[in-house]
Design a protein around this motif. Sequence first.
Motif, PDB file in Angstrom:
ATOM      1  N   VAL A 136      64.673 -35.719  45.636  1.00 56.86           N
ATOM      2  CA  VAL A 136      65.259 -36.578  44.607  1.00 56.86           C
ATOM      3  C   VAL A 136      66.026 -35.732  43.601  1.00 56.86           C
ATOM      4  O   VAL A 136      67.111 -36.106  43.146  1.00 56.86           O
ATOM      5  CB  VAL A 136      64.161 -37.406  43.910  1.00 56.86           C
ATOM      6  N   LYS A 189      69.573 -34.922  44.775  1.00 60.67           N
ATOM      7  CA  LYS A 189      70.076 -36.138  45.399  1.00 60.67           C
ATOM      8  C   LYS A 189      71.585 -36.130  45.610  1.00 60.67           C
ATOM      9  O   LYS A 189      72.116 -36.998  46.294  1.00 60.67           O
ATOM     10  CB  LYS A 189      69.677 -37.353  44.570  1.00 60.67           C
ATOM     11  N   HIS A 204      58.347 -42.531  50.469  1.00 57.07           N
ATOM     12  CA  HIS A 204      59.102 -42.446  49.212  1.00 57.07           C
ATOM     13  C   HIS A 204      60.505 -43.026  49.427  1.00 57.07           C
ATOM     14  O   HIS A 204      61.456 -42.288  49.724  1.00 57.07           O
ATOM     15  CB  HIS A 204      59.190 -40.994  48.737  1.00 57.07           C
ATOM     16  N   ALA A 237      53.818 -33.347  50.230  1.00 60.00           N
ATOM     17  CA  ALA A 237      54.821 -34.384  50.462  1.00 60.00           C
ATOM     18  C   ALA A 237      55.371 -34.925  49.144  1.00 60.00           C
ATOM     19  O   ALA A 237      56.580 -35.175  49.014  1.00 60.00           O
ATOM     20  CB  ALA A 237      54.227 -35.508  51.293  1.00 60.00           C
ATOM     21  N   GLU A 238      54.498 -35.114  48.163  1.00 58.97           N
ATOM     22  CA  GLU A 238      54.941 -35.568  46.842  1.00 58.97           C
ATOM     23  C   GLU A 238      55.894 -34.554  46.214  1.00 58.97           C
ATOM     24  O   GLU A 238      56.920 -34.914  45.642  1.00 58.97           O
ATOM     25  CB  GLU A 238      53.725 -35.784  45.937  1.00 58.97           C
ATOM     26  N   ALA A 291      56.889 -37.385  53.050  1.00 60.22           N
ATOM     27  CA  ALA A 291      57.825 -37.311  51.920  1.00 60.22           C
ATOM     28  C   ALA A 291      58.938 -38.339  52.049  1.00 60.22           C
ATOM     29  O   ALA A 291      59.342 -38.960  51.063  1.00 60.22           O
ATOM     30  CB  ALA A 291      58.412 -35.902  51.821  1.00 60.22           C
ATOM     31  N   VAL A 292      59.444 -38.531  53.263  1.00 56.98           N
ATOM     32  CA  VAL A 292      60.594 -39.419  53.463  1.00 56.98           C
ATOM     33  C   VAL A 292      60.159 -40.866  53.640  1.00 56.98           C
ATOM     34  O   VAL A 292      60.753 -41.786  53.057  1.00 56.98           O
ATOM     35  CB  VAL A 292      61.421 -38.947  54.681  1.00 56.98           C
ATOM     36  N   ALA A 343      59.219 -34.618  48.122  1.00 56.04           N
ATOM     37  CA  ALA A 343      59.991 -35.811  47.750  1.00 56.04           C
ATOM     38  C   ALA A 343      60.646 -35.618  46.389  1.00 56.04           C
ATOM     39  O   ALA A 343      61.807 -35.996  46.173  1.00 56.04           O
ATOM     40  CB  ALA A 343      59.088 -37.037  47.746  1.00 56.04           C
ATOM     41  N   VAL A 380      63.769 -41.484  48.056  1.00 50.51           N
ATOM     42  CA  VAL A 380      64.466 -40.392  48.739  1.00 50.51           C
ATOM     43  C   VAL A 380      65.540 -41.009  49.633  1.00 50.51           C
ATOM     44  O   VAL A 380      65.235 -41.610  50.666  1.00 50.51           O
ATOM     45  CB  VAL A 380      63.493 -39.538  49.571  1.00 50.51           C
TER      46      VAL A 380
END
Length: 784
Positions: free
Chosen positions: A269, A272, A295, A261-262, A291-292, A265, A298
């Motif tokens: 980003v 983006k 964070h 997930a990190e 992740a979403v 994310a 994001v």
Amino acid sequence: MKFSEFFLTILRRRLLLITLLAAFVLFVSLLLWRSYSNRPKIVKGSEETAVPLTVVVPDGSYSTKKTYVVKRVSRDSLSPTIANTFVGDLYEVSPSDGVDEFAMKPIRIIYRLSKDLYFGGDYANVKLAYIPDPKQPIYRIFGGANMGFDDKGAYIEAHAFHTSIVGLIADVPEKQKLGLQLLVERSRTIEPVLLLIPDVDRGFLGFVNSSQATNFWIELFPTRTIMYYEYPLASTRSVSYMNSFRSFAQQNVPSYLLFEAEKLAMELVRLKNFEFDIVAHGVGAIIARLAVELHPEVKNVRSLILVSPPNRGTNVVNPLYYGALIYRKDSQVVANNFGIDRFVVDAMKSHLLYYLEALGPIYSEILTGSDLLKKLDKTVRKDVRYLVVVGNSPPASIDVTGTQLEIFYPELVKGKGDGVVSHESATIEGIEKIVLNGSFFDCYLDPTFHAKLKDFLAQTRVEIPSYREETYPERVPQAQQTERIVKPATETKSSTQVETKREESVQLRVSLPVRFERSQLLTKVGALDLKGARSIHFVLGRLFYVLEDGLYSDGKRIQSGTIRYVHVLNDSISFVANDRLYRFNGSKVTDLGRLDLAGVEDVLATDGGVFALLRSKENLVLARWENGWKQVQILSGVYGKFIDGPSLLVMTNREIYDFSIGNLRKLLDSSKIRIDGRSVDFKSCLMVSDLLFVGLRSYSLLVYDLRTETYTWGAEGWIDPETFLPLKNAVLIAGTSTIFTFDLQRMSLNPSYQSFSERMNAVTGDGEKLYVLTESSVEVYKLK
């Protein structure tokens, strides 16, 4: 003839006597060798054995202490089809007490690899598998295995709940693909990118046959760019992947799903400038939510479509239930006790074991009530649209409705679960949920879902921005590379006024642009047919390349063997072939002797001696060879390497040292770098005069002034700094799909870059020509 006469005759014929005695000794020796090689080995805990296979039994795996017997299996006793599938020896692993139980928590099976099966830290070309029945041509893979390298060499380790005949399966050696991958690009569309995140079922990625000629996602959304997130769930994890995971786990919760997930994310980003609609399946849905929802930085995810998400966990991966109710139980007896058909019990056994083993160590993270899933309580974002879908029936006609099994496995109740996730577990309060025809493994093929998905995504209006110059840049959102406008380079302000002034001074000296555009920095002048090359290196006025069987240059083999640890010095190239270290000066190959490569991260031969980076339990050790490795200094970090260049450097993910004169001089420590919301892991570096160029794993560039001890950070998301190459008045920064240049006279990063459609595996050059190693060839370029 009497025996005494026969014996005297033999004595007179000495040659015959010697022959008979030799035959007798040989016969006895063969019997003893066969008995020794096939002897059982009892493995207790992490005790080493005479075989390359070790079983580690953690406390709590069984109700009583348990050991295992490891015995080599003859291939003649196996189905020929199966025997030819495996490489190396196979071993029967059985409990010493004769009681075959299903472990309550997984045991670890470690298989030491031969040198010809380990190709380096970025490769995950080996699987650990077992044979349930020696008479049947069937084998199963232990999912989620990981490669490792310690003081005894390379190995593969798997988590297992039971044992059988265990062996290795080798794949074609390729570098492990991770992160965002491009499925199809529609460069002229303004619609959000469709991002797929799979579970163990690779069919979710949309290919309807093995030829991969047809993809239903592409047919459903013909005008969209489609990407998918690649991560090792059921597949083997490489040494490099595990090094990164351990670095993450030292600072966070040791969770594979949080780790992914990190990373996801960070990728979002990085991209983006693009909007995303994410469609995620099973475990992939949990990664997407983490992740979403954890964070807030994001901000470019428009929609989350969660297919069979185990939001509240699943009992399908509970080893206690499987071991107590099903494992090694007679199917007819189980069927009679629970009032179901025998074929349902057989199907349950296969289905439950498959999914549990496919997940490997991740199983505990999606158990009902797991600590990880509790992180997702009330984290739904209001600025993201959600849709939950789930199947209505388990696979293979499994249905335990109206039986006591319904208490243990609600996921296996028709109309209440899809075989992996129950409808209750998939539910998110306040979020729309639809039930589809099919199971966990095929409900996403339901035409009802396709129609609903197209309608759901169409409901969000795409705002077309008013025209202005560069509003619509040409975009290619490939993994590791994108085009977009980024914020100005961020300076890390120190707490004191003096250091603030220092920061300002270096910012005036080093310039990182706020906008980048694709351009042609290079002119292609040719290509070399070097398919199969694993690395390329330019030194001594010519190109060297590593093939499967040795080191080559100009079509001639310099040294045979498995080549590793290649380093380019000013007047030579050093490398390891098999387990011997060599140095080539252009005319002569010098054999520097055999090395102990167990636990070695990197090796380098210099005029001042032979050095290595060795792995220890918590750090790295710089060591010198003196008929054995002698410690020079302990270094902080999980992984590291020697960096070739104008100045020889030693880099770990935490520290960078100058090693040019044979002594270590620390240049930079990651603790000195403060970047809000970013971890600081060094990935690559180069020292030019008093500037230290550092590539970070957060897809960004750090330029550190060694004189003033200040730095500038920026270009996040644009740069994938795998390699720095010094040019005459510039520094070339190469990634896996882009090349940037830094102008040393203007002290600025060039706002133009060149992108490549094919992945770049390595880059080298001589200052005038640039050689780029791709999957198919070595392309030759000239700088404009």
